[in-house]
Design an enzyme around this catalytic site. Structure first.
Site, PDB file in Angstrom:
ATOM      1  N   SER A   1       0.819  -1.210   0.000  1.00  0.00           N
ATOM      2  CA  SER A   1       0.000   0.000   0.000  1.00  0.00           C
ATOM      3  C   SER A   1       0.854   1.261   0.000  1.00  0.00           C
ATOM      4  O   SER A   1       1.919   1.310   0.609  1.00  0.00           O
ATOM      5  CB  SER A   1      -0.898  -0.004   1.242  1.00  0.00           C
ATOM      6  OG  SER A   1      -2.017   0.807   1.054  1.00  0.00           O
ATOM      7  N   GLY A   2       0.362   2.296  -0.695  1.00  0.00           N
ATOM      8  CA  GLY A   2       1.025   3.600  -0.640  1.00  0.00           C
ATOM      9  C   GLY A   2       2.473   3.584  -1.068  1.00  0.00           C
ATOM     10  O   GLY A   2       3.333   4.161  -0.401  1.00  0.00           O
TER      11      GLY A   2
ATOM     12  N   ASP B   1     -22.284   9.943  17.474  1.00  0.00           N
ATOM     13  CA  ASP B   1     -23.653  10.202  17.943  1.00  0.00           C
ATOM     14  C   ASP B   1     -24.595   9.023  17.754  1.00  0.00           C
ATOM     15  O   ASP B   1     -25.777   9.098  18.097  1.00  0.00           O
ATOM     16  CB  ASP B   1     -24.230  11.446  17.265  1.00  0.00           C
ATOM     17  CG  ASP B   1     -24.406  11.269  15.754  1.00  0.00           C
ATOM     18  OD1 ASP B   1     -23.882  10.270  15.199  1.00  0.00           O
ATOM     19  OD2 ASP B   1     -25.055  12.133  15.136  1.00  0.00           O
TER      20      ASP B   1
ATOM     21  N   GLY C   1      -9.336   0.051   2.639  1.00  0.00           N
ATOM     22  CA  GLY C   1      -9.696  -1.363   2.595  1.00  0.00           C
ATOM     23  C   GLY C   1      -9.072  -2.147   3.743  1.00  0.00           C
ATOM     24  O   GLY C   1      -9.724  -2.993   4.367  1.00  0.00           O
ATOM     25  N   THR C   2      -7.802  -1.868   4.053  1.00  0.00           N
ATOM     26  CA  THR C   2      -7.134  -2.533   5.168  1.00  0.00           C
ATOM     27  C   THR C   2      -7.786  -2.145   6.492  1.00  0.00           C
ATOM     28  O   THR C   2      -8.021  -2.996   7.360  1.00  0.00           O
ATOM     29  CB  THR C   2      -5.631  -2.156   5.205  1.00  0.00           C
ATOM     30  OG1 THR C   2      -5.032  -2.528   3.961  1.00  0.00           O
ATOM     31  CG2 THR C   2      -4.909  -2.851   6.347  1.00  0.00           C
TER      32      THR C   2
ATOM     33  N   GLU D   1     -15.639  -0.841  -1.371  1.00  0.00           N
ATOM     34  CA  GLU D   1     -15.536  -2.197  -1.917  1.00  0.00           C
ATOM     35  C   GLU D   1     -16.930  -2.805  -2.021  1.00  0.00           C
ATOM     36  O   GLU D   1     -17.845  -2.410  -1.308  1.00  0.00           O
ATOM     37  CB  GLU D   1     -14.661  -3.080  -1.016  1.00  0.00           C
ATOM     38  CG  GLU D   1     -13.249  -2.555  -0.779  1.00  0.00           C
ATOM     39  CD  GLU D   1     -12.392  -2.551  -2.020  1.00  0.00           C
ATOM     40  OE1 GLU D   1     -12.684  -3.348  -2.939  1.00  0.00           O
ATOM     41  OE2 GLU D   1     -11.436  -1.752  -2.088  1.00  0.00           O
TER      42      GLU D   1
ATOM     43  N   ASN E   1     -10.864  -1.163   6.936  1.00  0.00           N
ATOM     44  CA  ASN E   1     -12.167  -1.825   6.980  1.00  0.00           C
ATOM     45  C   ASN E   1     -12.035  -3.275   7.422  1.00  0.00           C
ATOM     46  O   ASN E   1     -12.824  -3.768   8.245  1.00  0.00           O
ATOM     47  CB  ASN E   1     -12.834  -1.753   5.603  1.00  0.00           C
ATOM     48  CG  ASN E   1     -14.121  -2.550   5.532  1.00  0.00           C
ATOM     49  OD1 ASN E   1     -14.100  -3.765   5.332  1.00  0.00           O
ATOM     50  ND2 ASN E   1     -15.242  -1.887   5.698  1.00  0.00           N
ATOM     51  N   GLU E   2     -11.037  -3.983   6.899  1.00  0.00           N
ATOM     52  CA  GLU E   2     -10.841  -5.386   7.288  1.00  0.00           C
ATOM     53  C   GLU E   2     -10.526  -5.520   8.763  1.00  0.00           C
ATOM     54  O   GLU E   2     -11.035  -6.416   9.451  1.00  0.00           O
ATOM     55  CB  GLU E   2      -9.710  -6.009   6.455  1.00  0.00           C
ATOM     56  CG  GLU E   2     -10.171  -6.631   5.161  1.00  0.00           C
ATOM     57  CD  GLU E   2      -9.173  -7.672   4.653  1.00  0.00           C
ATOM     58  OE1 GLU E   2      -8.800  -8.578   5.427  1.00  0.00           O
ATOM     59  OE2 GLU E   2      -8.777  -7.554   3.490  1.00  0.00           O
TER      60      GLU E   2
ATOM     61  N   THR F   1       0.171  -8.247   5.728  1.00  0.00           N
ATOM     62  CA  THR F   1      -0.946  -8.963   5.116  1.00  0.00           C
ATOM     63  C   THR F   1      -0.468  -9.716   3.878  1.00  0.00           C
ATOM     64  O   THR F   1       0.525  -9.362   3.250  1.00  0.00           O
ATOM     65  CB  THR F   1      -2.080  -8.004   4.726  1.00  0.00           C
ATOM     66  OG1 THR F   1      -1.591  -7.046   3.792  1.00  0.00           O
ATOM     67  CG2 THR F   1      -2.628  -7.287   5.944  1.00  0.00           C
TER      68      THR F   1
END
Length: 315
Positions: free
Chosen positions: A12-13, A217, A69-70, A276, A72-73, A40
């Site tokens: 990534s990046g 909230d 994505g990472t 995704e 979120n996983e 990963t």
């Protein structure tokens, strides 16, 4: 001593995290965590499975290092558990919406790691979509397919510009959906170009889409585009860029703890979760209020983004 686990995407990046990994480990050691790292793999749900394992093994802090994505996983690995460790985020993707919302440096992984030295965190809302979780956005409709229709190579090369170009291309081929949407204070039945639920103020790099966003909230911000006419959608997008869209007659803008979405005609409606593909409708979205404590750059974050005061890391 407390323990931390960095779950990082080595590709990534432009591999910035891998380059700075030794220094990043040292930052978390300075913060009082015995820290280790996990890279990963291409295996499906690699980051999610490691997050679950580390949480059950008693790690106090899990750092998601990579793109949205990472992150979120990792959230999906932690969110279903009764005992959830604290999280931190080191962004290394394209838009890095979640890091943007938390005011975490997005261009410098080492600076992002150093946010933990400020010792502040926020109890963040987490969304659930049937059996999956999301941290930033859920959406459906032609335009929502934008994020997963932009090739990864284009995202890496051109970043946000890739979304703009692809969005302009897709605008001319919008397919209307016949939707039934139930939310806390109302119901919508009719044709729509797109709907989405936001948990933060940063959606695809835009910070004006949800100008009154709160991160803790317990409510989604629901937006339903009630028109499928090209000119009206173009006008709405223009207003979005200026943050003037909330009262547009072609838009429903509402707060809701729970949202149910289905098709009136049994059409296939694909759901986008954090950029995704996240399955098809019918779907029920639930907001889990203040579900995960996440390290945030509170000094820089606007205080009106939180309904509760930030917490100390040891609280």
């Amino acid at each position: 001593m407390k323990r931390a686990r960095i779950i990082y995407n080595p590709t990534s990046g432009r591999e910035a995290i891998r380059r700075d990994l030794v220094d990043i480990l040292d930052v978390y050691e300075q913060a009082g965590y015995e820290t280790s790292a996990f890279a990963t793999t291409p295996e499906e749900n690699s980051a999610m499975n490691e997050a679950t394992r580390a949480a059950k093994a008693g790690f106090d802090l899990i750092i998601a290092a990579g793109g949205d994505g990472t992150i979120n996983e990792v959230v999906n690995g932690i969110a279903p558990l009764e005992q959830r460790p604290m999280m931190a985020v080191i962004p290394a993707g394209t838009t890095n919406d979640y890091a943007r919302a938390l005011h975490i440096p997005r261009e410098d992984p080492l600076a992002a790691a150093r946010v933990i030295l400020k010792g502040r965190a926020a109890k963040m809302d987490i969304g659930q979509s049937n059996d999956s979780y999301f941290i930033n956005i859920a959406a459906g409709g032609s335009l929502s397919e934008l994020t997963y229709s932009v090739p990864s190579k284009l995202k890496s090369m051109y970043g946000y510009l890739a979304y703009v170009v692809k969005g302009a291309e897709m605008l001319t081929s919008i397919k209307p959906m016949d939707l039934h949407i139930k939310y806390d204070d109302g119901e919508f039945k009719g044709k729509s170009a797109m709907f989405f639920l936001a948990l933060t103020n940063s959606v695809g790099g835009f910070e004006q889409i949800v100008p009154d966003a709160k991160l803790d909230d317990g409510k989604f911000t629901l937006l339903i585009i009630k028109t499928t006419k090209f000119a009206e959608i173009l006008n709405l997008i223009t207003e979005v860029l200026k943050g003037k869209h909330v009262n547009n007659p072609n838009l429903i803008y509402a707060k809701s703890e729970r949202v149910e979405v289905s098709s009136l005609k049994n059409d296939k409606i694909m759901i986008n979760l954090d950029g995704e593909y996240g399955g098809d409708a019918p779907v029920t979205f639930i907001n889990h209020k203040q579900h995960i404590k996440i390290v945030a750059n509170i000094d820089d974050a606007a205080s009106d983004m939180l309904i509760d005061a930030p917490v100390e890391l040891n609280d």
